[in-house]
Design an enzyme around this catalytic site. Sequence first.
Site, PDB file in Angstrom:
ATOM      1  N   LYS A 195       0.857  -1.182   0.000  1.00  0.00           N
ATOM      2  CA  LYS A 195       0.000   0.000   0.000  1.00  0.00           C
ATOM      3  C   LYS A 195       0.894   1.234   0.000  1.00  0.00           C
ATOM      4  CE  LYS A 195      -3.817   2.190   2.547  1.00  0.00           C
ATOM      5  NZ  LYS A 195      -4.700   2.088   3.729  1.00  0.00           N
ATOM      6  N   LYS A 248      -2.120  -1.655  -3.816  1.00  0.00           N
ATOM      7  CA  LYS A 248      -2.933  -0.435  -3.821  1.00  0.00           C
ATOM      8  C   LYS A 248      -2.014   0.782  -3.885  1.00  0.00           C
ATOM      9  CE  LYS A 248      -6.329   2.034  -0.952  1.00  0.00           C
ATOM     10  NZ  LYS A 248      -7.074   2.065   0.319  1.00  0.00           N
TER      11      LYS A 248
END
Length: 322
Positions: A195, A248
């Site tokens: 992330k 992500k």
Amino acid sequence: MFYPRYRPRRMRENENLRRMIRETRLSVDNLIYPMFVVPGKRVRKEISTMPGNFQQSVDRIVEDAKDVYDLGIPAVILFGIPEHKDTLGSGAYDNKGPVQEAIRAIKKKVPGLIVITDVCLCEYTSHGHCGVVKKGKILNDPTLKLLAKEALSHARAGADIVAPSDMMDGRVATIREALDKEGFTDIPIMSYAVKYASSFYSPFREAAESTPKFGDRRSYQMDPPNSLEALREVSLDIDEGADIIMVKPALSYLDIIYRVKKEFGLPVAAYNVSGEFSMIKAAGRLGWIDEKRAMIEVLTSIKRAGADMILTYFAKEVAKNL
């Protein structure tokens, strides 16, 4: 004049030919639809920076979940916004919190729909950070206990998959141990292993009311230029018990999705995040691009890179068009 024996254009002549040899196929089976749960009744508030997406109370979430299921989308992921926030994000592990209530309601009314829950504290803390804060510093280890409590509360409510997104070191192992100890050995962990500290999260922070009150999240989310670090993060989370690996955002990190899938072979999820969604929506509304074609092209590129699952705010629109 020389003509090559193989002419690629022969196989592009018409749509049926193109369909027959298409290498990557985007399917409704690949989609996960994000939903935002708030307290109250009959609440349906559109998110200004994410057209067509809403903060919704549990009763409206259930109605939306039925529509999602009827479209053939196999799963949703829930994000919660509590009525009150505090420094320890206690609403995250409140058994009567909006996410916990939404899980129970969806599993009762739409039992076939897979319910995934975001496990993080940022939506629930008064300071907006993903962990316990002391003297301006986000503390890793004290946060792990709270994340485990949150994951357990989701599992007890009936969640099918828990998805820690906080980026604290060791959280997958802590959550796995807590789940197993209480008999939830069959609940998978979808880890936000990769992330990045991205500029593409801004619309989400309005949706989840989770903008940090000070500083930023770069001390725990990943530095965008790094790729080898991403592979180390994935390896650590697999060792700790992750069943699904998340990357992500998606679009600026297609190379990471590809490398993660190729090197580790586990199911890979990719989050087509709010900023990526909103850019296409804005350009489409201005008439600068063909929104429908851009939507399909973007999601197909994520699938082509290696994602098995795509979290996207386009999920319902895509399902109607596939």
